[in-house]
Scaffold this active site. Sequence first.
Site: not given
Ligand code: UN1
Length: 454
Positions: A228, A262
């Site tokens: 991710e 993210c």
């Molecule tokens: C969210 O928006 O609550 O690393 C989680 C990150 C993402 C998760 C977002 N994988 O920010």
Amino acid sequence: MTITSLNPADPADLVLAVEAPGAQAVRAAVGRARTAQAGWHAAGAAARSAALTRIAEAVEAHADELTALIVREVGKPLAEARGEVARTAAIWRYYAQAPFEPSGAVHEPAAGPGLLLTRRRPYGVAGLITPWNFPLAIPTWKAAPGLAVGNTAVLKPAPEATACALRLAELAAAAGLPEGVLTVLPGGAEEGEALVDAADVVSFTGSTGVGRAVVHAATGRGVPVQAELGGLNAALVLPDADIEQAAAHLAAAIAGYAGQKCTATSRVIAVGEAYEPLRAALVKALGLVDDTACGPVISAAARDRLTGAVASARAEGATVLTGGAVPERAGWYVEPTLLADVPAEHPLRREEFFGPIAVLLPAADLDEAIVLANDTPHSLATSVHSRSLDTALAAADRLDAGMIRVNAPSSGVDFHLPFGGAKGASHGDREQGRAALDFYTASRTVTLLPAGGA
Ligand code: UN1
């Protein structure tokens, strides 16, 4: 190498300093995890389920302590930190049911007697590499499904969030998780590389550059990998939107936890007549965001990169609609910032910055808004703000993003559904929900014929 983590709100406060153990220690930990795996898998569904439930209970029992540690170690505002702890317990509980899920399907043979069935089984040791921004939730949503289906796990957290990850592993051990089932090893690049080189399945969340290298290394060894990576997320605001609600959601998605998700919004695309009222409402909403929602950024380097980007955008003709200053205070703070007239090739429109900064862009109509939104490889989450279901559905069909959120902030994730992006934002199978159970298992096809038949 020493791993240190500092309190972003008060950098004089050293949260943790620990020696990175080196590549050999990672290989040894993976070896112990591999030894523990057979017993953990053989213990059976009920035992694994009970163990995961006890971890959920331990997280709940230590909720205040864990909340305070998240606030202190990674600068997350209190309400979000509390929410993350609750989410962490909920994820352990959710995956505590997974050991009882069917692990395959029964099929009829194409001809003749017998049975065909599929059966899923764990790979062995999951190597998990996690970022600092969700220091309990991300380790949990990687480890819990992996453990539920009978893998063991070795986790290397981001240096900035080492104390949170170590505490989670301690609580899991105290809750009775057998030795070697979940190991947290502090570390940097050396330990991360060693883990990718030794694990049987790899899950990574973090920056695009490191993630690509992880994918390359794991794929080269032939082990499954999911990554991710960064998002450059857009919000489309249509003229028929509830502008006040949209502005409130956008302020949360831009500046909540200082934009260090993210899924944060970094490009606001206002369609047609939405531009003027949205500009005014969003400037007001961002002006109301205070420390209880925004908080500091993770490091002095991050602050300097953000303020440098704002300065260079200004030099190229951008207008600062709100924010842009560095508050005079201890800690690494950046004001929630909205910019207009940022040139198309400026890094703020091309790269993930991970800060409370967004650009406001006009679009003549929905078509142009969709072209702008899709003009990035980092297509993770896009929000659409409109009262029209037709518009929302049309936009959802044409947007590249992996996550589409209608009349909601781009940030925020339902842990029981698959999570991931499109194009360069993700690689491999989805995280979370039932999708994660598939990722951590390989499917085998079993043919059963009657003994003594033809
Ligand atoms: C969210 O928006 O609550 O690393 C989680 C990150 C993402 C998760 C977002 N994988 O920010």
